[in-house]
Scaffold this motif. Structure first.
Motif, short mmCIF file in Angstrom:
data_model
loop_
_atom_site.label_atom_id
_atom_site.label_comp_id
_atom_site.label_asym_id
_atom_site.label_seq_id
_atom_site.Cartn_x
_atom_site.Cartn_y
_atom_site.Cartn_z
N LYS A 1 0.81 -1.32 0.02
CA LYS A 1 0.06 -0.08 0.06
C LYS A 1 0.84 1.25 0.16
N GLN A 2 2.06 1.17 0.36
CA GLN A 2 2.98 2.22 0.50
C GLN A 2 4.44 1.82 0.19
N PRO A 3 5.22 2.60 -0.13
CA PRO A 3 6.75 2.32 -0.47
C PRO A 3 7.60 1.65 0.70
N PHE A 4 7.21 2.25 1.80
CA PHE A 4 7.76 1.88 3.10
C PHE A 4 6.87 1.20 4.01
N MET A 5 7.01 0.10 4.14
CA MET A 5 6.08 -0.72 4.92
C MET A 5 6.75 -1.75 5.66
N HIS A 6 6.18 -2.05 6.99
CA HIS A 6 6.41 -2.99 7.77
C HIS A 6 5.26 -3.88 7.81
N MET A 7 5.54 -5.64 7.66
CA MET A 7 4.26 -6.43 7.61
C MET A 7 4.67 -7.56 8.20
N LEU A 8 3.95 -8.30 8.79
CA LEU A 8 3.93 -9.80 8.99
C LEU A 8 3.57 -10.60 7.71
N TRP A 9 4.45 -11.35 7.01
CA TRP A 9 4.01 -12.24 6.01
C TRP A 9 4.00 -13.66 6.04
N HIS B 1 10.70 -5.65 6.41
CA HIS B 1 10.79 -4.02 6.45
C HIS B 1 11.06 -3.96 5.00
N ILE B 2 10.01 -3.38 4.22
CA ILE B 2 10.16 -3.30 2.86
C ILE B 2 10.55 -1.47 2.40
N HIS B 3 11.42 -1.42 1.42
CA HIS B 3 11.61 0.05 0.98
C HIS B 3 11.60 -0.17 -0.59
N ALA B 4 10.50 -0.15 -1.17
CA ALA B 4 10.13 -0.32 -2.66
C ALA B 4 10.54 0.70 -3.43
N PRO B 5 11.42 0.56 -4.60
CA PRO B 5 11.62 1.30 -5.61
C PRO B 5 10.23 2.16 -5.96
N PRO B 6 10.47 3.53 -6.43
CA PRO B 6 9.38 4.22 -6.74
C PRO B 6 8.86 3.80 -8.25
N HIS B 7 9.49 3.35 -8.89
CA HIS B 7 9.10 3.12 -10.43
C HIS B 7 8.21 1.83 -10.42
N LEU C 1 5.12 -0.71 -10.46
CA LEU C 1 3.53 -0.20 -10.90
C LEU C 1 2.65 -1.25 -9.97
N LYS C 2 1.91 -0.60 -9.03
CA LYS C 2 1.11 -1.55 -8.34
C LYS C 2 1.81 -2.65 -7.63
N PRO C 3 2.72 -2.48 -6.91
CA PRO C 3 3.71 -3.90 -6.39
C PRO C 3 3.06 -4.55 -5.25
N TRP C 4 3.20 -5.81 -5.09
CA TRP C 4 2.67 -6.62 -4.27
C TRP C 4 3.73 -7.67 -3.78
N ILE C 5 3.45 -8.20 -2.55
CA ILE C 5 4.53 -9.22 -2.11
C ILE C 5 3.87 -10.53 -2.28
N ALA C 6 4.68 -11.57 -2.95
CA ALA C 6 4.28 -12.96 -3.35
C ALA C 6 5.12 -13.62 -3.14
N PRO C 7 4.96 -15.27 -3.03
CA PRO C 7 6.09 -16.04 -2.77
C PRO C 7 6.70 -16.26 -4.49
N LEU C 8 7.95 -16.43 -4.34
CA LEU C 8 8.91 -16.18 -5.45
C LEU C 8 8.31 -17.24 -6.52
N GLY C 9 7.65 -18.48 -6.16
CA GLY C 9 7.26 -19.46 -7.34
C GLY C 9 6.15 -18.96 -7.84
N SER C 10 5.34 -18.03 -7.52
CA SER C 10 4.23 -17.56 -8.27
C SER C 10 4.64 -16.81 -9.49
#
Length: 440
Positions: free
Chosen positions: A345-353, A360-366, A368-377
């Motif tokens: 939901k925001q570039p800087f985010m803490h979550m229990l996944w 603790h995520i620091h997502a690059p601004p470029h 497009l609508k990022p999400w956290i998912a398992p690598l195998g997906s």
């Protein structure tokens, strides 16, 4: 009631509040749980009589010992009055000089069942404690709650560990959960709430017949004190038996288990381990270690079936875990297809996944609508070793994939079970990025 209030008033001088006397009276309930070296505790405060009594008395006790207590209220937004109740608790805590934080858990749709709301509540509480460096959270469960849990888990055929009910001290996602009121009845807590004139609120869903737990609560009201004592004794017996099984299983399992910080494990000489008299409890502990300490235990009947399949050297999935043989070794990892993707939901985010990793995520601004998912997906990693496929990664609509070992994006990626595994000897840990499973 008036007589009791007079007794407690006599116990303190005229300038001391009644809460100090009650805190002293109930001190044996939590004194053993409080460590003088811990400076900050948290307490879950919903606004009901149980949590308010615990909050007020704990605060009085901890202030006396120069320790801090923060009250946490989770607003699910599932009922129209939930926001008002959270504000009511915040106002009360401000009047009492108790630090208070309201946590929002608004991702749940209206009509969500109690179990999902409870899990979301624990996630919100755990995440706040992790961010603030708080390791201990007090909960207001009492003896009547314990009886309800016992009845609920008997209906679910949860087995020894489920029938034991709630423990006074347990670990969930690296957080110590402390329940000092388990020896008190609801009636005793209500007496304390009235003595303190606490402005508690009542959740109408707790008595709604739509929910199984509410129906169990209603049926328990017809039990006599002797019947309640018998149920409590049975639950206590199962709890002791479960703790003994855990201790014995841990001693055996830690001689064969190597786990990786990325959340998977290898069991050497697995067949002798499975044929051990403690084979099924050992399997339960192994799966719990990989899948995380979720609030609901694995069922005994299903565990026995999985255990029988493994003895035939068959690969099995259960509880969101994949168990795969590689010669005489058994590899256990999360099943990536059972892991939900979570929008960022925001570039800087803490979550229990996935109930396993604190991120603790620091997502690059470029992105497009990022999400956290398992690598195998992502199809690019479908041929990677199986244990890698359940690792967290950052993806976006443009097809970019950033795995969790990218330290610029995943500032912190900590597997909680590495420190939660109950054992006597120390677990051996492998520091490598991954190990190949062989033929998949």
């Amino acid at each position: 009631m008036i007589f009791l209030k007079k007794i407690f008033t006599v116990l303190v001088d005229h300038e001391s509040p009644l809460s100090h006397a009650l805190a002293l009276f109930y001190e044996p309930l939590w004194a053993a749980m409080i460590n003088k070296d811990v400076t900050h505790y948290a307490v879950a405060t919903s606004g009901g009589p149980d949590s308010l009594v615990l909050t007020v008395l704990l605060d009085a006790y901890l202030k006396k010992h120069h320790q801090k207590l923060t009250a946490l209220t989770v607003d699910h937004g599932l009922r129209p009055e939930s926001s008002y109740e959270a504000q009511h608790v915040a106002t009360f805590c401000a009047q009492q000089g108790i630090p208070h934080v309201t946590l929002k858990a608004t991702d749940l749709p209206v009509g969500t069942m109690h179990a999902k709301a409870r899990k979301q509540r624990y996630r919100a509480l755990s995440l706040w404690c992790h961010q603030q460096g708080v390791k201990h959270l007090f909960l207001g469960h009492h003896r009547d709650d314990q009886l309800e849990t016992f009845g609920f888990r008997v209906l679910r055929r949860s087995g020894v560990h489920g029938w034991g009910g709630m423990k006074a001290h347990t670990l969930l996602w690296g957080l110590h959960l402390l329940r000092p009121l388990l020896s008190l009845t609801k009636k005793e807590i209500m007496h304390a709430a009235h003595l303190l004139d606490l402005p508690f609120v009542r959740d109408p869903s707790n008595t709604h017949p739509r929910f199984t737990r509410a129906r169990i609560r209603q049926s328990l009201q017809g039990l006599s004190s002797d019947q309640r004592a018998l149920w409590s004794h049975i639950a206590h017996t199962y709890r002791q038996r479960g703790e003994q099984e855990d201790h014995a299983s841990a001693q055996v399992l830690t001689r064969h288990l190597i786990h990786w910080q990325q959340g998977y494990a290898r069991v050497s000489a697995a067949r002798p381990l499975l044929t051990h008299p403690q084979g099924v409890p050992i399997l339960r502990m192994l799966l719990t270690h990989i899948r995380g300490h979720t609030p609901h235990p694995l069922t005994t009947d299903r565990l026995r079936h999985v255990h029988a399949q493994l003895l035939l050297k068959k690969n099995v999935t259960y509880g969101g875990c994949l168990m795969q043989w590689c010669q005489e070794e058994l590899w256990v990892m999360r099943e990536w297809r059972r892991i939900a993707s979570v929008p960022l939901k925001q570039p800087f985010m803490h979550m229990l996944w996935d109930d396993r990793f604190y991120l603790h995520i620091h997502a690059p601004p470029h992105l497009l609508k990022p999400w956290i998912a398992p690598l195998g997906s992502h199809e690019r990693y479908r041929r990677a070793p199986l244990m890698m496929q359940s690792w967290p990664s950052l993806m976006d609509e443009a097809g970019e994939v950033i795995p969790c070992w990218n330290n610029d994006v995943f500032v912190a990626c900590r597997w909680m079970q590495a420190e939660c595994f109950p054992q006597t000897p120390k677990l051996r840990s492998h520091d490598g990025q991954w190990a190949h499973l062989g033929d998949r």
